[in-house]
Motif scaffolding. Structure first.
Motif, PDB file in Angstrom:
ATOM      1  N   ASP A 283     -17.181 -22.587  25.952  1.00 46.67           N
ATOM      2  CA  ASP A 283     -17.366 -23.486  24.809  1.00 46.67           C
ATOM      3  C   ASP A 283     -16.088 -23.521  23.968  1.00 46.67           C
ATOM      4  O   ASP A 283     -15.145 -22.755  24.184  1.00 46.67           O
ATOM      5  CB  ASP A 283     -18.546 -23.005  23.964  1.00 46.67           C
ATOM      6  CG  ASP A 283     -18.356 -21.567  23.515  1.00 46.67           C
ATOM      7  OD1 ASP A 283     -17.987 -21.350  22.350  1.00 46.67           O
ATOM      8  OD2 ASP A 283     -18.534 -20.645  24.357  1.00 46.67           O
ATOM      9  N   TYR A 284     -16.071 -24.399  22.978  1.00 48.21           N
ATOM     10  CA  TYR A 284     -14.866 -24.609  22.174  1.00 48.21           C
ATOM     11  C   TYR A 284     -14.382 -23.323  21.507  1.00 48.21           C
ATOM     12  O   TYR A 284     -13.188 -23.001  21.548  1.00 48.21           O
ATOM     13  CB  TYR A 284     -15.118 -25.684  21.126  1.00 48.21           C
ATOM     14  CG  TYR A 284     -14.002 -25.836  20.113  1.00 48.21           C
ATOM     15  CD1 TYR A 284     -12.714 -26.197  20.524  1.00 48.21           C
ATOM     16  CD2 TYR A 284     -14.228 -25.613  18.756  1.00 48.21           C
ATOM     17  CE1 TYR A 284     -11.677 -26.341  19.602  1.00 48.21           C
ATOM     18  CE2 TYR A 284     -13.194 -25.753  17.831  1.00 48.21           C
ATOM     19  CZ  TYR A 284     -11.925 -26.117  18.260  1.00 48.21           C
ATOM     20  OH  TYR A 284     -10.905 -26.241  17.350  1.00 48.21           O
ATOM     21  N   GLU A 285     -15.293 -22.587  20.895  1.00 45.85           N
ATOM     22  CA  GLU A 285     -14.878 -21.383  20.175  1.00 45.85           C
ATOM     23  C   GLU A 285     -14.232 -20.369  21.119  1.00 45.85           C
ATOM     24  O   GLU A 285     -13.270 -19.693  20.743  1.00 45.85           O
ATOM     25  CB  GLU A 285     -16.070 -20.764  19.451  1.00 45.85           C
ATOM     26  CG  GLU A 285     -16.619 -21.620  18.311  1.00 45.85           C
ATOM     27  CD  GLU A 285     -15.578 -21.925  17.231  1.00 45.85           C
ATOM     28  OE1 GLU A 285     -14.713 -21.060  16.995  1.00 45.85           O
ATOM     29  OE2 GLU A 285     -15.631 -23.019  16.639  1.00 45.85           O
ATOM     30  N   THR A 286     -14.742 -20.261  22.346  1.00 41.31           N
ATOM     31  CA  THR A 286     -14.150 -19.343  23.316  1.00 41.31           C
ATOM     32  C   THR A 286     -12.809 -19.848  23.805  1.00 41.31           C
ATOM     33  O   THR A 286     -11.819 -19.098  23.873  1.00 41.31           O
ATOM     34  CB  THR A 286     -15.104 -19.146  24.512  1.00 41.31           C
ATOM     35  OG1 THR A 286     -16.357 -18.659  24.038  1.00 41.31           O
ATOM     36  CG2 THR A 286     -14.525 -18.165  25.520  1.00 41.31           C
ATOM     37  N   VAL A 287     -12.751 -21.123  24.158  1.00 39.69           N
ATOM     38  CA  VAL A 287     -11.516 -21.714  24.672  1.00 39.69           C
ATOM     39  C   VAL A 287     -10.411 -21.664  23.621  1.00 39.69           C
ATOM     40  O   VAL A 287      -9.234 -21.433  23.933  1.00 39.69           O
ATOM     41  CB  VAL A 287     -11.791 -23.158  25.143  1.00 39.69           C
ATOM     42  CG1 VAL A 287     -10.499 -23.924  25.384  1.00 39.69           C
ATOM     43  CG2 VAL A 287     -12.640 -23.146  26.413  1.00 39.69           C
ATOM     44  N   LYS A 288     -10.792 -21.856  22.367  1.00 40.30           N
ATOM     45  CA  LYS A 288      -9.804 -21.859  21.287  1.00 40.30           C
ATOM     46  C   LYS A 288      -9.079 -20.513  21.168  1.00 40.30           C
ATOM     47  O   LYS A 288      -7.940 -20.454  20.693  1.00 40.30           O
ATOM     48  CB  LYS A 288     -10.503 -22.213  19.965  1.00 40.30           C
ATOM     49  CG  LYS A 288      -9.559 -22.433  18.806  1.00 40.30           C
ATOM     50  CD  LYS A 288     -10.270 -23.037  17.606  1.00 40.30           C
ATOM     51  CE  LYS A 288     -11.245 -22.048  16.992  1.00 40.30           C
ATOM     52  NZ  LYS A 288     -11.726 -22.502  15.654  1.00 40.30           N
ATOM     53  N   LYS A 289      -9.721 -19.444  21.608  1.00 40.73           N
ATOM     54  CA  LYS A 289      -9.061 -18.129  21.569  1.00 40.73           C
ATOM     55  C   LYS A 289      -7.878 -18.084  22.530  1.00 40.73           C
ATOM     56  O   LYS A 289      -6.900 -17.375  22.290  1.00 40.73           O
ATOM     57  CB  LYS A 289     -10.066 -17.035  21.917  1.00 40.73           C
ATOM     58  CG  LYS A 289     -11.166 -16.862  20.870  1.00 40.73           C
ATOM     59  CD  LYS A 289     -12.217 -15.864  21.333  1.00 40.73           C
ATOM     60  CE  LYS A 289     -13.369 -15.784  20.329  1.00 40.73           C
ATOM     61  NZ  LYS A 289     -14.463 -14.910  20.817  1.00 40.73           N
ATOM     62  N   SER A 290      -7.971 -18.825  23.632  1.00 34.02           N
ATOM     63  CA  SER A 290      -6.856 -18.882  24.579  1.00 34.02           C
ATOM     64  C   SER A 290      -5.770 -19.837  24.113  1.00 34.02           C
ATOM     65  O   SER A 290      -4.600 -19.675  24.474  1.00 34.02           O
ATOM     66  CB  SER A 290      -7.356 -19.320  25.964  1.00 34.02           C
ATOM     67  OG  SER A 290      -8.233 -18.364  26.519  1.00 34.02           O
ATOM     68  N   ASN A 291      -6.156 -20.862  23.351  1.00 36.48           N
ATOM     69  CA  ASN A 291      -5.187 -21.839  22.849  1.00 36.48           C
ATOM     70  C   ASN A 291      -5.727 -22.423  21.541  1.00 36.48           C
ATOM     71  O   ASN A 291      -6.532 -23.355  21.561  1.00 36.48           O
ATOM     72  CB  ASN A 291      -4.957 -22.940  23.881  1.00 36.48           C
ATOM     73  CG  ASN A 291      -3.918 -23.959  23.437  1.00 36.48           C
ATOM     74  OD1 ASN A 291      -3.507 -23.984  22.278  1.00 36.48           O
ATOM     75  ND2 ASN A 291      -3.499 -24.820  24.353  1.00 36.48           N
ATOM     76  N   PRO A 292      -5.299 -21.890  20.402  1.00 38.57           N
ATOM     77  CA  PRO A 292      -5.814 -22.354  19.111  1.00 38.57           C
ATOM     78  C   PRO A 292      -5.538 -23.821  18.828  1.00 38.57           C
ATOM     79  O   PRO A 292      -6.201 -24.427  17.973  1.00 38.57           O
ATOM     80  CB  PRO A 292      -5.085 -21.454  18.098  1.00 38.57           C
ATOM     81  CG  PRO A 292      -4.631 -20.273  18.877  1.00 38.57           C
ATOM     82  CD  PRO A 292      -4.356 -20.776  20.263  1.00 38.57           C
ATOM     83  N   ASN A 293      -4.578 -24.409  19.534  1.00 36.72           N
ATOM     84  CA  ASN A 293      -4.204 -25.806  19.268  1.00 36.72           C
ATOM     85  C   ASN A 293      -4.911 -26.797  20.185  1.00 36.72           C
ATOM     86  O   ASN A 293      -4.601 -27.985  20.162  1.00 36.72           O
ATOM     87  CB  ASN A 293      -2.687 -25.970  19.425  1.00 36.72           C
ATOM     88  CG  ASN A 293      -1.912 -25.138  18.423  1.00 36.72           C
ATOM     89  OD1 ASN A 293      -2.344 -24.976  17.285  1.00 36.72           O
ATOM     90  ND2 ASN A 293      -0.783 -24.593  18.848  1.00 36.72           N
ATOM     91  N   ILE A 294      -5.856 -26.330  20.984  1.00 32.85           N
ATOM     92  CA  ILE A 294      -6.496 -27.212  21.952  1.00 32.85           C
ATOM     93  C   ILE A 294      -7.330 -28.287  21.265  1.00 32.85           C
ATOM     94  O   ILE A 294      -7.961 -28.044  20.225  1.00 32.85           O
ATOM     95  CB  ILE A 294      -7.385 -26.387  22.926  1.00 32.85           C
ATOM     96  CG1 ILE A 294      -7.674 -27.177  24.216  1.00 32.85           C
ATOM     97  CG2 ILE A 294      -8.675 -25.948  22.256  1.00 32.85           C
ATOM     98  CD1 ILE A 294      -6.516 -27.239  25.163  1.00 32.85           C
ATOM     99  N   VAL A 295      -7.301 -29.489  21.827  1.00 27.07           N
ATOM    100  CA  VAL A 295      -8.219 -30.568  21.437  1.00 27.07           C
ATOM    101  C   VAL A 295      -9.323 -30.579  22.481  1.00 27.07           C
ATOM    102  O   VAL A 295      -9.056 -30.775  23.671  1.00 27.07           O
ATOM    103  CB  VAL A 295      -7.489 -31.919  21.378  1.00 27.07           C
ATOM    104  CG1 VAL A 295      -8.491 -33.060  21.187  1.00 27.07           C
ATOM    105  CG2 VAL A 295      -6.449 -31.922  20.270  1.00 27.07           C
ATOM    106  N   TYR A 296     -10.551 -30.372  22.049  1.00 22.79           N
ATOM    107  CA  TYR A 296     -11.685 -30.153  22.956  1.00 22.79           C
ATOM    108  C   TYR A 296     -12.715 -31.256  22.687  1.00 22.79           C
ATOM    109  O   TYR A 296     -13.282 -31.325  21.601  1.00 22.79           O
ATOM    110  CB  TYR A 296     -12.280 -28.777  22.677  1.00 22.79           C
ATOM    111  CG  TYR A 296     -13.309 -28.239  23.663  1.00 22.79           C
ATOM    112  CD1 TYR A 296     -14.554 -28.851  23.803  1.00 22.79           C
ATOM    113  CD2 TYR A 296     -13.050 -27.094  24.391  1.00 22.79           C
ATOM    114  CE1 TYR A 296     -15.505 -28.333  24.679  1.00 22.79           C
ATOM    115  CE2 TYR A 296     -13.997 -26.565  25.266  1.00 22.79           C
ATOM    116  CZ  TYR A 296     -15.222 -27.192  25.404  1.00 22.79           C
ATOM    117  OH  TYR A 296     -16.171 -26.682  26.256  1.00 22.79           O
ATOM    118  N   CYS A 297     -12.933 -32.108  23.669  1.00 21.79           N
ATOM    119  CA  CYS A 297     -13.808 -33.271  23.488  1.00 21.79           C
ATOM    120  C   CYS A 297     -15.040 -33.148  24.372  1.00 21.79           C
ATOM    121  O   CYS A 297     -14.926 -33.048  25.587  1.00 21.79           O
ATOM    122  CB  CYS A 297     -13.041 -34.545  23.828  1.00 21.79           C
ATOM    123  SG  CYS A 297     -14.022 -36.062  23.653  1.00 21.79           S
ATOM    124  N   SER A 298     -16.210 -33.184  23.759  1.00 28.32           N
ATOM    125  CA  SER A 298     -17.488 -33.173  24.479  1.00 28.32           C
ATOM    126  C   SER A 298     -18.128 -34.550  24.395  1.00 28.32           C
ATOM    127  O   SER A 298     -18.277 -35.102  23.304  1.00 28.32           O
ATOM    128  CB  SER A 298     -18.438 -32.135  23.876  1.00 28.32           C
ATOM    129  OG  SER A 298     -17.946 -30.823  24.054  1.00 28.32           O
TER     130      SER A 298
END
Length: 395
Positions: free
Chosen positions: A107-122
């Motif tokens: 999920d976004y919160e988990t993925v953001k830990k690997s890349n805080p600048n990620i744009v995550y679109c659901s």
């Protein structure tokens, strides 16, 4: 140089809404890595007939300019690979049912830990919250729920759906716009963000003037078949040869030209038809009168006369007409791209024409897992490690 060169998109989508979003990004230079289920891939790889060779025509139509990587998210190693890709990516797009990415631990919160600048679109049918969030959604269901089918079709007929999956495509377009907006904002403040796109929201937003009529009259607008609710004549008519053509009289100035073009100047100053307001009120008499008049000549002759008088008019083409139309061909809206198993495949062209950074058809719609080795090599995995992943059903 393309507009989105240097942007990497991790595409976890299938069917239409998500793939159309990533198609738009890939066409203009983004490196789109399409992540698919090993063995089966995107659902649309099996959608047919028609098939071209072994490939689904549906899949081929919306998956160019992407690389295919297979990952089985039930395996920890696959999740590790995905998060490693995230570190050097800009965008994640997914269209699973809400909650699925959380169950994968992606999920976004988990993925953001690997890349805080990620744009995550659901992208989902009903969005990430609300009473319908867990309901499954396909385009026809959404065309009904959104009200679109209630305003499409003949007045005395049944509700009709649009001939393409417009709620899917619309959601994909909104998603591409949202991704670009978020990337622009990231350029300003250095922060990525989460985007929640709902097919229902997207279609309700498209109701525009039909919603406006409902707000004005407090009653639902009705189906008008081939006609426009507030402009007359603005509809399709049939010629003597049984072919249909469209006329769009969008102003009283055009009405004057229309009457001259169809040699019915007696109608121009008739008080029942002299302005659009009274033409709308008298639609029930004017439209049949015009239809009877148009039965005296073939459709193409009427179109030629109307166009000669600068009245918006045109034929109702089938797709054979469309893809042989000189304007469509001149604008390069029919293209062809080499393919490893089919020699080449035809594609619709790119609708956005940039002067400095044009898009292009650079990669064929990928075979399932076609880029596994090249992508994993770029991440630093050896041939032996990749073969081990195959054996363990990671890829």
């Amino acid at each position: 140089m393309k507009a989105l060169d240097g942007i990497r998109v991790l595409d976890l989508t299938r069917a239409l809404a998500g793939p159309f979003c990533t198609l738009m990004l890939g066409d203009y230079g983004a490196d789109v890595i399409k992540i698919e289920i090993p063995g089966t891939g995107d659902d649309t790889r099996q959608w047919g007939p028609p098939f071209i060779g072994e490939e689904s025509a549906y899949f081929l139509s919306i998956n160019r300019n992407k690389r295919s990587l297979t990952l089985n998210f039930k395996e920890e190693k696959a999740r590790e690979i995905f998060l490693k890709l995230v570190e050097d990516s800009d965008v994640v797009v997914e269209n699973f049912t809400p909650g699925v990415m959380s169950r994968f631990g992606l999920d976004y919160e988990t993925v953001k830990k690997s890349n805080p600048n990620i744009v995550y679109c659901s992208i989902s049918g009903f969005g990430q919250n609300g009473p319908y969030q867990s309901r499954p959604a396909y385009d026809q269901i959404m065309q009904g729920i959104s009200g679109l089918m209630s305003i499409t079709g003949h007045p005395e007929g049944e509700p009709e759906k649009i001939g393409i999956a417009v709620t899917d495509i619309g959601a994909g377009m909104w998603a591409a716009f949202a991704v670009m907006s978020a990337l622009y904002r990231r350029e300003q403040d250095g922060e990525g963000q989460y985007i929640d796109i709902s097919m229902l929201d997207a279609q309700v937003a498209w109701l525009t003037y039909q919603a406006g009529y409902y707000f004005a009259y407090d009653r639902p607008p009705q189906r008008l078949g081939k006609a426009h609710p507030t402009l007359v004549p603005y509809q399709a008519f049939m010629g003597q040869d049984g072919k249909y053509f469209n006329v769009a009289v969008g102003s009283d100035r055009l009405w004057d030209r229309f009457c001259q073009a169809v040699k019915r100047e007696d109608l121009k100053d008739n008080p029942d038809y002299a302005s659009n307001g009274v033409r709308v009120e008298n639609r029930a008499t004017l439209s049949p009168l015009l239809q009877e008049h148009f039965l005296t000549r073939p459709a193409d002759e009427w179109v030629a006369d109307l166009q000669a008088n600068n009245v918006p008019a045109g034929p109702i083409n089938d797709l054979a007409d469309v893809f042989s139309d000189p304007q469509v061909l001149h604008r390069e809206m029919l293209l062809e791209i080499p393919h490893p198993t089919l020699e080449s495949v035809k594609q619709t062209g790119l609708p956005i024409k940039f002067s400095r950074t044009p898009g292009g058809l650079d990669q064929h719609p990928p075979l399932l897992g076609e880029h596994n080795h090249s992508i994993l090599h770029d991440l630093g995995y050896s041939d032996a490690e990749i073969e081990d992943m195959v054996v363990k059903s990671v890829i």
